[in-house]
Scaffold this motif. Structure first.
Motif, PDB file in Angstrom:
ATOM      1  N   ASP A  58       0.840  -1.193   0.000  1.00  0.00           N
ATOM      2  CA  ASP A  58       0.000   0.000   0.000  1.00  0.00           C
ATOM      3  C   ASP A  58       0.876   1.244   0.000  1.00  0.00           C
ATOM      4  OD1 ASP A  58      -2.233  -1.576   0.063  1.00  0.00           O
ATOM      5  OD2 ASP A  58      -2.477  -1.469   2.247  1.00  0.00           O
ATOM      6  N   ILE A  59       0.491   2.210  -0.829  1.00  0.00           N
ATOM      7  CA  ILE A  59       1.267   3.433  -0.955  1.00  0.00           C
ATOM      8  C   ILE A  59       0.791   4.447   0.070  1.00  0.00           C
ATOM      9  CG2 ILE A  59       1.894   5.318  -2.498  1.00  0.00           C
ATOM     10  CD1 ILE A  59       1.490   3.442  -4.836  1.00  0.00           C
ATOM     11  N   GLN A  60       1.710   4.958   0.873  1.00  0.00           N
ATOM     12  CA  GLN A  60       1.378   5.986   1.842  1.00  0.00           C
ATOM     13  C   GLN A  60       1.219   7.326   1.131  1.00  0.00           C
ATOM     14  OE1 GLN A  60       4.382   6.638   4.804  1.00  0.00           O
ATOM     15  NE2 GLN A  60       3.129   8.051   6.007  1.00  0.00           N
ATOM     16  N   VAL A  61       0.162   8.039   1.463  1.00  0.00           N
ATOM     17  CA  VAL A  61      -0.114   9.343   0.873  1.00  0.00           C
ATOM     18  C   VAL A  61      -0.293  10.357   1.995  1.00  0.00           C
ATOM     19  CG1 VAL A  61      -1.588  10.669  -0.669  1.00  0.00           C
ATOM     20  CG2 VAL A  61      -1.336   8.197  -1.028  1.00  0.00           C
ATOM     21  N   ILE A  62       0.403  11.479   1.880  1.00  0.00           N
ATOM     22  CA  ILE A  62       0.303  12.535   2.885  1.00  0.00           C
ATOM     23  C   ILE A  62      -0.271  13.786   2.232  1.00  0.00           C
ATOM     24  CG2 ILE A  62       1.580  13.976   4.508  1.00  0.00           C
ATOM     25  CD1 ILE A  62       3.686  11.736   4.641  1.00  0.00           C
ATOM     26  N   ASP A  63      -1.416  14.212   2.718  1.00  0.00           N
ATOM     27  CA  ASP A  63      -2.062  15.413   2.195  1.00  0.00           C
ATOM     28  C   ASP A  63      -1.289  16.646   2.680  1.00  0.00           C
ATOM     29  OD1 ASP A  63      -3.687  17.520   1.482  1.00  0.00           O
ATOM     30  OD2 ASP A  63      -5.553  16.560   2.120  1.00  0.00           O
ATOM     31  N   LYS A  64      -0.705  17.386   1.740  1.00  0.00           N
ATOM     32  CA  LYS A  64       0.072  18.573   2.086  1.00  0.00           C
ATOM     33  C   LYS A  64      -0.755  19.856   1.990  1.00  0.00           C
ATOM     34  CE  LYS A  64       4.243  16.955   2.953  1.00  0.00           C
ATOM     35  NZ  LYS A  64       4.994  17.257   4.193  1.00  0.00           N
ATOM     36  N   GLY A  65      -2.046  19.723   1.676  1.00  0.00           N
ATOM     37  CA  GLY A  65      -2.924  20.889   1.691  1.00  0.00           C
ATOM     38  C   GLY A  65      -2.932  21.685   0.405  1.00  0.00           C
ATOM     39  N   GLU A  66      -3.492  22.892   0.491  1.00  0.00           N
ATOM     40  CA  GLU A  66      -3.673  23.759  -0.655  1.00  0.00           C
ATOM     41  C   GLU A  66      -2.568  24.814  -0.738  1.00  0.00           C
ATOM     42  OE1 GLU A  66      -7.630  25.453  -1.070  1.00  0.00           O
ATOM     43  OE2 GLU A  66      -8.383  24.035   0.432  1.00  0.00           O
ATOM     44  N   PHE A  67      -2.375  25.330  -1.947  1.00  0.00           N
ATOM     45  CA  PHE A  67      -1.535  26.515  -2.118  1.00  0.00           C
ATOM     46  C   PHE A  67      -2.042  27.283  -3.332  1.00  0.00           C
ATOM     47  CE2 PHE A  67       0.585  23.203  -4.556  1.00  0.00           C
ATOM     48  CZ  PHE A  67       0.991  23.844  -5.728  1.00  0.00           C
ATOM     49  N   LEU A  68      -1.622  28.506  -3.468  1.00  0.00           N
ATOM     50  CA  LEU A  68      -2.103  29.384  -4.521  1.00  0.00           C
ATOM     51  C   LEU A  68      -1.186  29.344  -5.738  1.00  0.00           C
ATOM     52  CD1 LEU A  68      -2.986  32.537  -2.367  1.00  0.00           C
ATOM     53  CD2 LEU A  68      -4.616  30.899  -3.367  1.00  0.00           C
ATOM     54  N   VAL A  69      -1.782  29.550  -6.901  1.00  0.00           N
ATOM     55  CA  VAL A  69      -0.966  29.742  -8.094  1.00  0.00           C
ATOM     56  C   VAL A  69      -0.267  31.099  -7.992  1.00  0.00           C
ATOM     57  CG1 VAL A  69      -2.363  28.279  -9.583  1.00  0.00           C
ATOM     58  CG2 VAL A  69      -2.950  30.698  -9.338  1.00  0.00           C
ATOM     59  N   ASN A  70       0.786  31.249  -8.802  1.00  0.00           N
ATOM     60  CA  ASN A  70       1.541  32.501  -8.893  1.00  0.00           C
ATOM     61  C   ASN A  70       2.322  32.835  -7.621  1.00  0.00           C
ATOM     62  OD1 ASN A  70       0.532  32.953 -11.550  1.00  0.00           O
ATOM     63  ND2 ASN A  70      -1.362  33.749 -10.642  1.00  0.00           N
ATOM     64  N   VAL A  71       2.495  31.826  -6.763  1.00  0.00           N
ATOM     65  CA  VAL A  71       3.314  31.974  -5.558  1.00  0.00           C
ATOM     66  C   VAL A  71       4.294  30.799  -5.536  1.00  0.00           C
ATOM     67  CG1 VAL A  71       3.352  32.045  -3.046  1.00  0.00           C
ATOM     68  CG2 VAL A  71       1.462  33.116  -4.287  1.00  0.00           C
ATOM     69  N   PRO A  72       5.618  31.032  -5.374  1.00  0.00           N
ATOM     70  CA  PRO A  72       6.575  29.915  -5.345  1.00  0.00           C
ATOM     71  C   PRO A  72       6.197  28.878  -4.292  1.00  0.00           C
ATOM     72  CG  PRO A  72       7.728  32.001  -5.480  1.00  0.00           C
ATOM     73  CD  PRO A  72       6.296  32.342  -5.231  1.00  0.00           C
ATOM     74  N   GLN A  73       6.209  27.610  -4.693  1.00  0.00           N
ATOM     75  CA  GLN A  73       5.826  26.532  -3.802  1.00  0.00           C
ATOM     76  C   GLN A  73       7.020  25.611  -3.563  1.00  0.00           C
ATOM     77  OE1 GLN A  73       3.185  25.774  -1.952  1.00  0.00           O
ATOM     78  NE2 GLN A  73       4.215  23.919  -1.264  1.00  0.00           N
ATOM     79  N   PRO A  74       7.551  25.539  -2.333  1.00  0.00           N
ATOM     80  CA  PRO A  74       8.674  24.642  -2.051  1.00  0.00           C
ATOM     81  C   PRO A  74       8.198  23.202  -1.837  1.00  0.00           C
ATOM     82  CG  PRO A  74       8.095  25.867  -0.077  1.00  0.00           C
ATOM     83  CD  PRO A  74       7.190  26.371  -1.169  1.00  0.00           C
ATOM     84  N   PHE A  75       9.105  22.267  -2.100  1.00  0.00           N
ATOM     85  CA  PHE A  75       8.841  20.842  -1.876  1.00  0.00           C
ATOM     86  C   PHE A  75       9.921  20.337  -0.922  1.00  0.00           C
ATOM     87  CE2 PHE A  75       6.967  21.925  -5.911  1.00  0.00           C
ATOM     88  CZ  PHE A  75       5.720  21.313  -5.851  1.00  0.00           C
ATOM     89  N   GLU A  76       9.539  20.133   0.326  1.00  0.00           N
ATOM     90  CA  GLU A  76      10.505  19.983   1.410  1.00  0.00           C
ATOM     91  C   GLU A  76      11.005  18.563   1.637  1.00  0.00           C
ATOM     92  OE1 GLU A  76      11.789  22.463   2.672  1.00  0.00           O
ATOM     93  OE2 GLU A  76      10.410  24.130   2.374  1.00  0.00           O
ATOM     94  N   ASP A  77      10.240  17.552   1.238  1.00  0.00           N
ATOM     95  CA  ASP A  77      10.570  16.171   1.607  1.00  0.00           C
ATOM     96  C   ASP A  77      11.008  15.364   0.391  1.00  0.00           C
ATOM     97  OD1 ASP A  77       9.760  16.467   4.408  1.00  0.00           O
ATOM     98  OD2 ASP A  77       7.729  16.665   3.588  1.00  0.00           O
ATOM     99  N   GLU A  78      11.790  14.315   0.642  1.00  0.00           N
ATOM    100  CA  GLU A  78      12.301  13.480  -0.444  1.00  0.00           C
ATOM    101  C   GLU A  78      11.341  12.332  -0.720  1.00  0.00           C
ATOM    102  OE1 GLU A  78      16.379  11.016  -1.550  1.00  0.00           O
ATOM    103  OE2 GLU A  78      16.462  12.690  -0.121  1.00  0.00           O
ATOM    104  N   GLY A  79      10.886  12.265  -1.948  1.00  0.00           N
ATOM    105  CA  GLY A  79       9.912  11.267  -2.377  1.00  0.00           C
ATOM    106  C   GLY A  79       9.350  11.708  -3.711  1.00  0.00           C
ATOM    107  N   TYR A  80       8.023  11.847  -3.818  1.00  0.00           N
ATOM    108  CA  TYR A  80       7.456  12.510  -4.988  1.00  0.00           C
ATOM    109  C   TYR A  80       6.125  13.147  -4.616  1.00  0.00           C
ATOM    110  CZ  TYR A  80       4.738   8.154  -5.839  1.00  0.00           C
ATOM    111  OH  TYR A  80       3.916   7.060  -5.724  1.00  0.00           O
ATOM    112  N   TYR A  81       5.787  14.205  -5.363  1.00  0.00           N
ATOM    113  CA  TYR A  81       4.583  14.989  -5.119  1.00  0.00           C
ATOM    114  C   TYR A  81       3.678  14.943  -6.338  1.00  0.00           C
ATOM    115  CZ  TYR A  81       6.745  17.281  -1.035  1.00  0.00           C
ATOM    116  OH  TYR A  81       7.323  17.556   0.183  1.00  0.00           O
TER     117      TYR A  81
END
Length: 415
Positions: free
Chosen positions: A218-241
């Protein structure tokens, strides 16, 4: 006046025709099915074109076409650029349907990219559509071709938002280092949802192993929530988004997040892991168990070659192959762990690469070899990536596979 105008028009039409012929090698009938796209996997390519489509209407798409500059400071005039949209892989590509791209069509010219944009509309009665960019190096005739689906059975839909570098060039990789950010943009006001998958993957089975691969847990999935377009979005953890506008749909944007050194190998533990393709089981287990990994690796290479210089050559070539596999084939897996990455690492760049809607075929026709060998990768529909391929395995691959491994271990494999 009438004669001058007519002559001017004919001259203009002739120049466009000559440009198209220069940008495209017409040898009989050419179509996506019979074009050799091996340069997209070459270790010596000078540019790397992509098409990243955005959906802007029901049947309308913006073709974002970044051409990465691999050679240092390339001259735009050394290349000809063009694109075409075809209905299927057998539609003939000729000067009649190719659209040239000139310097006036450049949306941006940066240190890293030539960048073009073109909008296209697909007829309502057309069930499939594929966009193709064609770049020709006029100095030696090398032809770079890249295609992507607009409408096909292998994609649910094209997203109506895009990911960009900080200079507004479309993001043309499949991975970033963890902690880095991307800018997401759309011509519509929207929130985006992103989900994180921390899973690591096992290495693929060898090409001659026909037993089924282990069933994924089973693949673990973590909901990282919402973010807005036109604002830089960082990806903090190693895996895939996976990023979506609508979580009920099967379309979105996937990016692999990696350590800071990726696509290169940076630690002795990583080196040992990646030697699995050319090591025996006992050798690999001994390397993993060694307390002094550097010493164990040095001893491993010297025992194979009995020559320090030759050992250094193998190390350089092998991990260069790993680096290219990571650059070319990363999806939600590291590139070297994909089926295509495995074949590429051990066998080297293929001499022939041919696509159809449902498969990709690699041909190896090496100098000095009496026979060709081909690998067929079946295309599989996947929510995360439109470019998911699995090798059609066969026991007939065993002789060539072991021969290539022997060449690596003897220091004779070179590309």
């Amino acid at each position: 006046m009438m004669t001058t105008t007519k002559t001017t028009k004919l001259t203009f039409i002739s120049s466009i025709l000559i440009f198209c012929l220069a940008a495209w090698d017409v040898h009989g009938q050419s179509n996506l099915k019979n074009i050799n796209q091996s340069l997209r996997y070459s270790r010596y390519s000078r540019i790397s074109p992509k098409i990243i489509p955005l959906k802007t209407g029901e049947r309308e798409f913006l073709l974002q076409m970044p051409v990465e500059k691999i050679e240092e400071a390339p001259n735009f005039d050394d290349y000809t650029f063009s694109y075409v949209v075809v209905e299927d892989f057998e539609e003939e590509i000729t000067e009649k349907n190719i659209v040239p791209l000139t310097a006036s069509d450049l949306a941006k010219d940066t240190d890293r990219h030539f960048y073009f944009e073109k909008s296209v509309t697909i007829p309502a009665d057309q069930n499939e559509a594929y966009a193709v960019i064609i770049c020709k190096d006029t100095r030696q005739g090398d032809q770079y071709v890249y295609h992507t689906d607009l409408i096909s059975p292998f994609i649910a839909d094209i997203p109506n938002f895009g990911a960009y570098y900080d200079n507004d060039i479309p993001f043309d990789q499949t991975y970033i280092n963890k902690g880095e950010a991307l800018l997401f943009k759309s011509d519509q006001s929207m929130n985006l949802y992103h989900y994180f998958y921390p899973r690591a993957f096992e290495i693929p089975l060898p090409p001659m192993e026909t037993r089924p691969a282990p069933v994924a847990k089973d693949i673990q999935v973590i909901d990282k929530g919402e973010f807005l377009v036109n604002v830089p979005q960082p990806f903090e953890d190693e895996g895939y988004y996976f990023v979506q506008t609508d979580t009920a749909e099967q379309t979105g944007f996937m990016v692999k997040t990696t350590n800071a050194a990726y696509p290169r190998v940076s630690t002795y533990d990583e080196m040992i892991d990646k030697l699995v393709y050319i090591s025996t089981r006992n050798e690999h287990e001994a390397l993993r168990a060694a307390e002094d990994k550097k010493k164990a690796l040095d001893q491993y290479w010297l025992e194979l070659t009995h020559d320090t210089e030759k050992a250094q050559g193998i190390i350089r070539e092998y991990f260069r192959q790993i680096e290219f596999a990571n650059i070319l084939f990363t999806d939600f897996k590291e590139g070297w762990k994909t089926d295509r990455g495995m074949i590429y690492t051990v066998m080297g760049p293929p001499t022939g690469v041919f696509f159809d809607a449902d498969k990709e075929i690699w041909i190896y026709d090496k100098i000095g070899s009496k026979s060709k060998i081909s690998f067929t990768f079946a295309r599989i529909r996947n929510i995360f990536t439109p470019n998911y391929y699995k090798l059609n395995r066969s026991r007939s691959y065993q002789p060539e596979w072991f021969q290539s491994i022997t060449l690596w271990r003897s220091g004779k494999m070179a590309f």
